[in-house]
Design a protein around this motif. Sequence first.
Motif, short mmCIF file in Angstrom:
data_model
loop_
_atom_site.label_atom_id
_atom_site.label_comp_id
_atom_site.label_asym_id
_atom_site.label_seq_id
_atom_site.Cartn_x
_atom_site.Cartn_y
_atom_site.Cartn_z
N LEU A 242 0.81 -1.21 0.00
CA LEU A 242 0.00 0.00 0.00
C LEU A 242 0.84 1.26 0.00
CD1 LEU A 242 -2.74 -1.16 2.51
CD2 LEU A 242 -2.73 -1.32 0.02
N GLY A 243 2.07 1.18 0.50
CA GLY A 243 2.97 2.33 0.49
C GLY A 243 3.29 2.79 -0.92
N LEU A 244 3.44 1.84 -1.83
CA LEU A 244 3.73 2.19 -3.23
C LEU A 244 2.56 2.94 -3.87
CD1 LEU A 244 5.41 -1.13 -4.42
CD2 LEU A 244 6.52 1.06 -3.97
N LEU A 245 1.35 2.40 -3.68
CA LEU A 245 0.17 3.06 -4.26
C LEU A 245 -0.05 4.43 -3.62
CD1 LEU A 245 -2.26 3.09 -6.13
CD2 LEU A 245 -3.53 1.88 -4.36
N SER A 246 0.15 4.51 -2.32
CA SER A 246 0.00 5.79 -1.63
C SER A 246 0.97 6.83 -2.20
CB SER A 246 0.24 5.60 -0.14
OG SER A 246 0.23 6.83 0.53
N ARG A 247 2.20 6.41 -2.45
CA ARG A 247 3.21 7.32 -2.99
C ARG A 247 2.83 7.77 -4.41
NH1 ARG A 247 6.92 11.14 -2.03
NH2 ARG A 247 8.29 11.24 -3.80
N VAL A 248 2.34 6.87 -5.22
CA VAL A 248 1.91 7.24 -6.58
C VAL A 248 0.76 8.24 -6.51
CG1 VAL A 248 0.82 6.37 -8.68
CG2 VAL A 248 2.75 5.14 -7.68
N CYS A 249 -0.22 7.98 -5.63
CA CYS A 249 -1.35 8.90 -5.48
C CYS A 249 -0.87 10.27 -5.01
CB CYS A 249 -2.38 8.34 -4.50
SG CYS A 249 -3.30 6.93 -5.15
N ARG A 250 0.12 10.28 -4.11
CA ARG A 250 0.67 11.55 -3.62
C ARG A 250 1.47 12.25 -4.71
NH1 ARG A 250 2.89 9.91 1.27
NH2 ARG A 250 0.81 10.07 2.10
N GLU A 251 2.26 11.49 -5.46
CA GLU A 251 3.10 12.05 -6.52
C GLU A 251 2.25 12.77 -7.58
OE1 GLU A 251 6.84 12.76 -8.23
OE2 GLU A 251 6.49 11.63 -6.40
N PHE A 252 1.12 12.19 -7.93
CA PHE A 252 0.24 12.78 -8.93
C PHE A 252 -0.89 13.60 -8.32
CE2 PHE A 252 2.17 9.20 -11.24
CZ PHE A 252 2.76 9.92 -12.26
N ASP A 253 -0.86 13.76 -7.00
CA ASP A 253 -1.83 14.56 -6.26
C ASP A 253 -3.27 14.21 -6.63
OD1 ASP A 253 -2.69 16.44 -4.41
OD2 ASP A 253 -2.64 18.09 -5.85
N ILE A 254 -3.56 12.93 -6.60
CA ILE A 254 -4.90 12.44 -6.96
C ILE A 254 -5.96 13.07 -6.05
CG2 ILE A 254 -6.38 10.40 -7.17
CD1 ILE A 254 -4.14 10.55 -9.29
N ALA A 255 -5.72 13.04 -4.73
CA ALA A 255 -6.69 13.62 -3.79
C ALA A 255 -6.86 15.11 -4.04
CB ALA A 255 -6.26 13.35 -2.35
N GLY A 256 -5.77 15.81 -4.26
CA GLY A 256 -5.84 17.26 -4.51
C GLY A 256 -6.58 17.59 -5.79
N GLN A 257 -6.35 16.81 -6.84
CA GLN A 257 -7.06 17.06 -8.10
C GLN A 257 -8.57 16.87 -7.92
OE1 GLN A 257 -5.55 15.43 -11.84
NE2 GLN A 257 -3.72 14.75 -10.72
N ILE A 258 -8.95 15.82 -7.20
CA ILE A 258 -10.37 15.57 -6.97
C ILE A 258 -10.97 16.68 -6.10
CG2 ILE A 258 -12.02 14.01 -5.84
CD1 ILE A 258 -10.13 11.70 -6.76
N ASP A 259 -10.23 17.10 -5.07
CA ASP A 259 -10.74 18.12 -4.16
C ASP A 259 -10.88 19.49 -4.83
OD1 ASP A 259 -10.99 16.27 -2.15
OD2 ASP A 259 -9.03 16.73 -1.26
N LYS A 260 -10.08 19.76 -5.86
CA LYS A 260 -10.25 21.01 -6.62
C LYS A 260 -11.57 21.00 -7.40
CE LYS A 260 -5.40 22.02 -7.30
NZ LYS A 260 -4.29 21.87 -8.23
N LEU A 261 -11.94 19.83 -7.92
CA LEU A 261 -13.15 19.72 -8.71
C LEU A 261 -14.40 19.49 -7.86
CD1 LEU A 261 -11.68 17.46 -11.53
CD2 LEU A 261 -12.22 19.89 -11.69
N ILE A 262 -14.23 18.86 -6.70
CA ILE A 262 -15.35 18.56 -5.81
C ILE A 262 -14.99 19.09 -4.42
CG2 ILE A 262 -16.84 16.77 -4.84
CD1 ILE A 262 -15.96 14.99 -7.21
N PRO A 263 -15.34 20.34 -4.13
CA PRO A 263 -14.97 20.94 -2.84
C PRO A 263 -15.67 20.25 -1.68
CG PRO A 263 -16.36 22.43 -4.11
CD PRO A 263 -16.09 21.24 -4.98
#
Length: 191
Positions: A13-34
């Motif tokens: 899970l550390g690898l997937l977490s790092r990839v999500c952080r590297e591409f800012d998946i959560a941040g991209q979603i939060d910009k579109l869905i406040p």
Amino acid sequence: MGEGYSSKTLDHLGLLSRVCREFDIAGQIDKLIPPQSQEQHVTTGQAVVAMLLNGLGFVNQRLYLVSKFFEDKPLDRLLTPGIAASHLNDDRLGRALDALYAHGVSTLFASIASQTMQQLGKQPKDAHLDSTTFLVHGSYNSDKGAETVLHLTHGHSKDHRPDLPQVALQLIRDHYSGIPLHMEALNELQQ
């Protein structure tokens, strides 16, 4: 006396977490869905990343079991400091899924894919289109005339089971990198 140490399991899970952080998946979603309220501990983007982590570690479990999955995981490393396993309950995850649906999952997917390609410095020139069908079991309201976005239908099945209800998924990916560019669920595949 020194500080006590404890260990927690990261597994893959550390690898997937790092990839999500590297591409800012959560941040991209939060910009579109406040955020829907000031009181929520977990944003929609963080909930999506949690569900991704859960999906690769605890497959085929119900939403109400997600918090149990994260009880022995270091959430401050996998997600964000301050998030507890109890914050990842089925109510919060369900509300995140509702917000994704309201925004449009295909639009969201395309936006994240576009940002990812930009970060990687890739300009797709060739793409590959693929589709598949999923058989669906159970009783659904598509036949009752209820307002639904996706109607489960009988038809051309890649599993050679035209007698069962199905839904289709279409995916366009970059030919060279294999990175998905567009995804869309369809009522049925055309022959």
